[in-house]
Design a protein around this motif. Structure first.
Motif, short mmCIF file in Angstrom:
data_model
loop_
_atom_site.label_atom_id
_atom_site.label_comp_id
_atom_site.label_asym_id
_atom_site.label_seq_id
_atom_site.Cartn_x
_atom_site.Cartn_y
_atom_site.Cartn_z
N GLY A 1 0.77 -1.24 -0.03
CA GLY A 1 -0.10 -0.10 0.18
C GLY A 1 0.82 1.22 -0.14
N ASN A 2 0.23 2.49 0.19
CA ASN A 2 0.74 3.53 0.10
C ASN A 2 1.60 4.03 1.57
OD1 ASN A 2 0.54 4.46 -2.47
ND2 ASN A 2 -1.97 4.73 -2.13
N HIS A 3 2.58 4.75 1.52
CA HIS A 3 3.16 4.88 2.69
C HIS A 3 4.09 6.24 2.67
CE1 HIS A 3 2.74 0.81 4.66
NE2 HIS A 3 3.08 0.44 3.31
N THR A 4 4.15 7.21 3.68
CA THR A 4 4.78 8.42 3.55
C THR A 4 5.99 8.23 4.55
OG1 THR A 4 2.66 9.61 3.53
CG2 THR A 4 4.59 10.85 4.19
N VAL A 5 7.18 8.26 3.84
CA VAL A 5 8.27 8.06 4.63
C VAL A 5 9.33 9.08 4.71
CG1 VAL A 5 8.07 5.55 4.10
CG2 VAL A 5 9.30 6.86 2.54
N ASP A 6 10.44 9.15 5.24
CA ASP A 6 11.51 9.93 5.10
C ASP A 6 12.49 9.65 3.71
OD1 ASP A 6 11.03 10.92 7.70
OD2 ASP A 6 12.52 9.48 8.62
N LYS A 7 12.91 10.84 3.29
CA LYS A 7 13.58 10.85 2.24
C LYS A 7 14.79 9.68 2.27
CE LYS A 7 16.41 13.59 -0.96
NZ LYS A 7 17.15 14.99 -1.22
N GLU A 8 15.38 9.41 3.31
CA GLU A 8 16.42 8.41 3.30
C GLU A 8 15.98 7.01 3.20
OE1 GLU A 8 15.97 10.76 6.05
OE2 GLU A 8 17.36 12.07 5.05
N VAL A 9 14.75 6.81 3.68
CA VAL A 9 13.92 5.62 3.50
C VAL A 9 13.54 5.28 2.06
CG1 VAL A 9 12.08 4.20 4.32
CG2 VAL A 9 13.17 5.53 5.92
N ALA A 10 12.92 6.42 1.45
CA ALA A 10 12.51 6.09 0.17
C ALA A 10 13.54 5.82 -0.85
CB ALA A 10 11.83 7.54 -0.27
#
Length: 114
Positions: free
Chosen positions: A25-34
């Motif tokens: 599904g969709n997730h909002t993550v930190d830039k480092e994680v993405a």
């Protein structure tokens, strides 16, 4: 914060040493994680939604919600019946104890007359 679509569920070991679950599904993550290579291997474009399939899924979800509500109501009724049955059991046990006490007293009275 970037948004990602996880196409295959995975766990990522965070910097703090704890695993973070990423279900599909969709997730909002930190830039480092993405930008992490392992995350990129499990993400992709969100699949296109077929309007007919989405409507059918919404209908099924509504039906499941209604059934869940019905089951919850039945569970509440069952809990009430169990309470009532427990109360009746306690009353019956008290009556049986009283009868046993009376019988014991009657037997004691008859033995003392002999």
């Amino acid at each position: 914060m970037p948004k990602i679509y996880v196409k295959k569920a995975f766990k990522l070991l965070g910097e703090d040493g704890k695993h973070v679950d990423f279900p599909v599904g969709n997730h909002t993550v930190d830039k480092e994680v993405a930008e992490h290579w392992f995350v990129k291997a499990h993400t992709g474009e969100e699949p296109a939604v077929d309007p007919d399939a989405a409507a059918a899924a919404d209908e099924l979800l509504a039906e499941l919600d209604a059934k869940a509500k019905g089951l919850q109501e039945l569970a509440e009724k069952l809990a009430e019946r169990e309470k009532a049955a427990d109360k009746r059991d306690a009353e019956l046990a008290a009556r049986e104890a009283a009868v046993a006490e009376r019988e014991k007293a009657a037997d004691a009275k008859q033995t003392s007359k002999k």
